[in-house]
Each structure stands twice: as C-alpha cells, then as structure tokens.
Scaffold this motif. Structure first.
Motif, short mmCIF file in Angstrom:
data_model
loop_
_atom_site.label_atom_id
_atom_site.label_comp_id
_atom_site.label_asym_id
_atom_site.label_seq_id
_atom_site.Cartn_x
_atom_site.Cartn_y
_atom_site.Cartn_z
N ILE A 11 -7.30 -4.50 14.04
CA ILE A 11 -6.16 -5.40 14.25
C ILE A 11 -5.50 -5.73 12.91
N LEU A 12 -6.31 -6.02 11.90
CA LEU A 12 -5.77 -6.32 10.57
C LEU A 12 -5.07 -5.11 9.97
N ALA A 13 -5.64 -3.93 10.13
CA ALA A 13 -5.03 -2.71 9.61
C ALA A 13 -3.69 -2.45 10.27
N GLU A 14 -3.61 -2.65 11.58
CA GLU A 14 -2.35 -2.45 12.29
C GLU A 14 -1.29 -3.44 11.84
N LYS A 15 -1.71 -4.65 11.50
CA LYS A 15 -0.77 -5.68 11.09
C LYS A 15 -0.31 -5.50 9.65
N TYR A 16 -1.23 -5.22 8.74
CA TYR A 16 -0.93 -5.23 7.32
C TYR A 16 -0.86 -3.85 6.66
N ASN A 17 -1.33 -2.81 7.32
CA ASN A 17 -1.40 -1.50 6.68
C ASN A 17 -0.95 -0.39 7.63
N GLN A 18 0.25 -0.49 8.12
CA GLN A 18 0.77 0.50 9.05
C GLN A 18 0.94 1.87 8.40
N GLU A 19 1.02 1.90 7.06
CA GLU A 19 1.19 3.16 6.35
C GLU A 19 -0.14 3.90 6.17
N GLY A 20 -1.25 3.22 6.40
CA GLY A 20 -2.57 3.84 6.27
C GLY A 20 -2.99 4.08 4.83
N ILE A 21 -2.50 3.27 3.91
CA ILE A 21 -2.82 3.42 2.49
C ILE A 21 -4.27 2.97 2.25
N PHE A 22 -4.99 3.76 1.45
CA PHE A 22 -6.36 3.40 1.10
C PHE A 22 -6.61 3.75 -0.35
N PRO A 23 -7.14 2.86 -1.14
CA PRO A 23 -7.41 1.47 -0.85
C PRO A 23 -6.12 0.66 -0.91
N LEU A 24 -6.10 -0.44 -0.22
CA LEU A 24 -4.93 -1.31 -0.20
C LEU A 24 -5.37 -2.74 -0.44
N VAL A 25 -4.66 -3.42 -1.34
CA VAL A 25 -4.90 -4.84 -1.59
C VAL A 25 -3.67 -5.57 -1.10
N VAL A 26 -3.87 -6.53 -0.21
CA VAL A 26 -2.79 -7.33 0.33
C VAL A 26 -3.02 -8.78 -0.09
N VAL A 27 -2.03 -9.38 -0.73
CA VAL A 27 -2.12 -10.77 -1.15
C VAL A 27 -1.33 -11.60 -0.14
N LEU A 28 -2.01 -12.57 0.48
CA LEU A 28 -1.42 -13.41 1.51
C LEU A 28 -1.37 -14.86 1.05
#
Length: 57
Positions: A11-28
C-alpha cells in the motif's frame, strides 16, 4: 504478521513509489505530505544530508 506487513508495504509503495524506484527515500511531514524524494546518489554523506535537509525548506 508477515502477510500483514507485506500488504502494508505494498500500500505504501503504491502511494509513494509508483515509479518503482529502488532504493527510494521519501521525506514526509507529520500529515503524510511528501516533502521530497531521492534515491541513491554517489555523493558524500554531508552532501546527501544536504539533499534531505533541502526538502524541509
């Protein structure tokens, strides 16, 4: 428990990482608003921290 965690991660990946980037750091922020995203960068730790801090401005 493992299945529940996988579902939560999906669910988090679909919300914040639709591009499928790995590794990804998201600052919220505290409300879940995306302040910035970054991935691996071949820079010094100080430069990387600078990138992360730039999202807070």
């Amino acid at each position: 428990m493992a299945e529940e965690l996988r579902n939560q991660n999906q669910i988090l990946a679909e919300k914040y990482n639709q591009e499928g980037i790995f590794p990804l750091v998201v600052v919220l922020d505290g409300k879940g608003k995306v302040l910035g995203k970054t991935s691996y960068k071949n820079v010094t730790p100080k430069e990387y921290i600078g990138t992360l801090n730039s999202f807070l401005k």
